[in-house]
Design an enzyme around this catalytic site. Structure first.
Site, mmCIF file in Angstrom:
data_model
loop_
_atom_site.group_PDB
_atom_site.id
_atom_site.type_symbol
_atom_site.label_atom_id
_atom_site.label_comp_id
_atom_site.label_asym_id
_atom_site.label_seq_id
_atom_site.Cartn_x
_atom_site.Cartn_y
_atom_site.Cartn_z
ATOM 1 N N ARG A 1 -0.187 3.457 16.693
ATOM 2 C CA ARG A 1 -0.667 4.519 15.793
ATOM 3 C C ARG A 1 -0.482 5.925 16.331
ATOM 4 O O ARG A 1 -0.002 6.804 15.609
ATOM 5 C CB ARG A 1 -2.135 4.275 15.392
ATOM 6 C CG ARG A 1 -2.395 3.005 14.582
ATOM 7 C CD ARG A 1 -1.311 2.677 13.625
ATOM 8 N NE ARG A 1 -1.653 1.594 12.705
ATOM 9 C CZ ARG A 1 -0.771 0.991 11.925
ATOM 10 N NH1 ARG A 1 0.505 1.355 11.970
ATOM 11 N NH2 ARG A 1 -1.126 0.030 11.110
ATOM 12 N N ASP B 1 0.816 -1.214 0.000
ATOM 13 C CA ASP B 1 0.000 0.000 0.000
ATOM 14 C C ASP B 1 0.850 1.265 0.000
ATOM 15 O O ASP B 1 0.640 2.180 -0.807
ATOM 16 C CB ASP B 1 -0.922 0.030 1.232
ATOM 17 C CG ASP B 1 -1.990 -1.056 1.185
ATOM 18 O OD1 ASP B 1 -2.377 -1.460 0.073
ATOM 19 O OD2 ASP B 1 -2.426 -1.493 2.269
ATOM 20 N N ASP C 1 -7.352 2.014 11.693
ATOM 21 C CA ASP C 1 -6.084 2.740 11.727
ATOM 22 C C ASP C 1 -6.191 4.140 11.145
ATOM 23 O O ASP C 1 -5.567 5.078 11.634
ATOM 24 C CB ASP C 1 -5.000 1.927 11.011
ATOM 25 C CG ASP C 1 -4.554 0.730 11.838
ATOM 26 O OD1 ASP C 1 -4.582 0.840 13.087
ATOM 27 O OD2 ASP C 1 -4.203 -0.307 11.262
ATOM 28 N N SER D 1 -2.695 -9.346 5.088
ATOM 29 C CA SER D 1 -2.235 -8.015 5.442
ATOM 30 C C SER D 1 -1.709 -8.097 6.871
ATOM 31 O O SER D 1 -2.446 -8.452 7.797
ATOM 32 C CB SER D 1 -3.392 -7.025 5.347
ATOM 33 O OG SER D 1 -3.104 -5.891 6.130
HETATM 34 N N1 ARG Z 1 -7.689 -5.039 14.003
HETATM 35 C C1 ARG Z 1 -6.489 -4.545 14.608
HETATM 36 C C2 ARG Z 1 -6.671 -3.117 15.017
HETATM 37 O O1 ARG Z 1 -7.536 -2.470 14.525
HETATM 38 C C3 ARG Z 1 -5.267 -4.759 13.767
HETATM 39 C C4 ARG Z 1 -5.178 -4.016 12.474
HETATM 40 C C5 ARG Z 1 -3.962 -4.471 11.773
HETATM 41 N N2 ARG Z 1 -3.710 -3.861 10.514
HETATM 42 C C6 ARG Z 1 -3.248 -4.567 9.472
HETATM 43 N N3 ARG Z 1 -2.860 -3.925 8.412
HETATM 44 N N4 ARG Z 1 -3.179 -5.876 9.481
HETATM 45 O O2 ARG Z 1 -5.953 -2.642 15.846
#
Ligand code: ARG
Length: 416
Positions: free
Chosen positions: A94, A14, A123, A175
């Site tokens: 984050r 990405d 995110d 991912s």
């Molecule tokens: N669901 C988790 C969260 O919102 C993990 C997100 C992980 N992102 C990824 N690109 N795999 O914190």
């Protein structure tokens, strides 16, 4: 003059495609910023890839220590688990990445920041809300919400067409996001909740069938709620977490399969590996059970849930957070001691606990010699404790005809 933009760059598909898209379609000078929160990548390789994709500069910040100190360990002290399962690794990183994006944007004189999050996830919310809190003047560009590369295949084709080096083939369907506190795995075969997560999805943990037959014991030392040593040897937080990820991962600890509720309303199948986090949370909880009173434990458990929601929902830079953090920190002032953990066949179990501030009194608990508990005083306690029960039973329960066994099934009783 072309505007500058700081892109949070992971080197994945990405963000690699995003570098070129931001430069060519939007005309920015793209500064690729990689924040190392324990991502297990090499800065030289990422720099080469970012520049090849069209970035004008590459910045690398080693934020592992800050991540553990100001994000992961406070979440550990809180006992934060989202929906009782997820130790929040991605969610915790984050706001730190957002803070560093803003710092670098200021240093570089940039007008905008950008990230590679989709419009369907949590995110984007965490990044955008954090940046808006810290730097309301910075423009936020989210290519994945705007471009029409709708699928991973489309992104891969775009990358191939424009000679952008990306680390994936059309086959690699997961991912993945990782940092010291855990690894998150999404998409691909996991999208079917009936399908057992394939072994290939995991990288940090062994399947239980291939873990050692013998348990491993490790003693974790805590000071005021923070882990400070393993087996008596003082360790900095980063080393301690790295060591525990290896050790507990060997024993298959910290695999989590979760059907999770995203902030944006979607239920999502998520896989996690968090060997150190799961082990530390269990050890810390055992030590709190020894050093906090019953009422402290009860309120703290509900604060932990509130804290987990706040982290998950991207509300790190808020007054509510400061208030909760003050409470949590205050609860930790006697959470000092050592917990012996047994790591075996996917389970991290506290099997021994000791603390100089322990509330456990053997002289009160023992059934052996040296008992100081006055059993004769129990009768008076029960007399007063049961007083309102006796009064109510006489006035109401026994005054009605019927069977006292039916107390928990009132509507059934009413039908007759
Ligand atoms: N669901 C988790 C969260 O919102 C993990 C997100 C992980 N992102 C990824 N690109 N795999 O914190």
């Amino acid at each position: 003059m072309t505007e500058k933009l700081v892109l949070a760059y992971s080197g994945g598909l990405d963000t690699s495609v995003a570098v070129r898209w931001l430069a060519v379609e939007r005309g920015y000078q793209v500064i690729a910023l990689t924040v190392d929160v324990g991502i297990g990548r090499d800065s030289a390789a990422l720099e080469e890839r970012a520049l090849a994709a069209g970035a004008v500069a590459f910045r690398w910040v080693d934020a592992r220590d800050d991540f553990i100190r100001y994000f992961a360990f406070p979440a550990l002290a809180a006992g934060a688990l989202y929906q009782g399962r997820y130790p929040l690794a991605t969610a915790l990183a984050r706001p730190l990445i957002a803070k560093l994006m803003v710092d670098v944007a200021r240093e570089e004189g940039a007008q905008a920041v950008s990230h590679g999050c989709t419009g369907k996830g949590n995110d984007q919310v965490r990044f955008d809300v954090s940046v808006q809190a810290l730097a309301p003047d910075l423009r936020i560009v989210a290519p994945l919400r705007e471009w029409d590369l709708r699928t991973r295949e489309a992104e891969i084709e775009y990358a191939q067409k424009h000679n952008i080096p990306v680390p994936v083939t059309k086959e690699s369907s997961y991912s993945v996001d990782e940092n010291l506190w855990g690894r998150a795995i999404e998409s691909g075969p996991l999208e079917d909740p009936w399908v057992e997560p394939p072994e290939e999805a995991f990288a940090w943990t062994r399947p239980v069938a291939r873990t050692p037959e013998e348990p491993c014991y490790v003693e974790i030392g805590f000071q005021r709620g923070l882990p400070v040593s393993l087996d008596g040897a003082d360790l900095d937080g980063v080393s301690l977490v790295q060591r525990l990820n290896e050790l507990a991962g060997e024993h298959g600890i910290g695999r989590i399969d979760h059907l999770e509720d995203r902030l944006v309303g979607i239920k999502s199948r998520e896989g996690y590996e968090a060997p150190a986090a799961v082990t530390l949370l269990a050890a810390h909880q055992a030590l709190e059970q020894m050093t906090l009173s019953k009422s402290q434990l009860r309120l703290k458990a509900s604060i932990a849930q509130e804290y987990a929601e706040l982290i998950y929902n991207g509300l790190w830079f808020t007054g509510h957070h400061q208030d909760l953090a003050s409470y949590i920190q205050s609860t930790q002032r006697h959470v000092t001691g050592t917990v012996r953990m047994r790591l075996h066949k996917g389970q991290a179990t506290a099997v021994g606990t000791k603390s100089p501030r322990s509330l456990y009194a053997i002289a009160l608990a023992t059934y052996e010699k040296g008992d100081q508990y006055d059993q004769s005083a129990a009768e008076g306690f029960i007399h007063i404790w049961g007083l309102p029960v006796r009064v109510q039973a006489q006035a109401q329960l026994l005054a009605q005809p019927g069977d006292a066994l039916r107390i928990a099934a009132p509507e059934q009783a009413a039908e007759e």
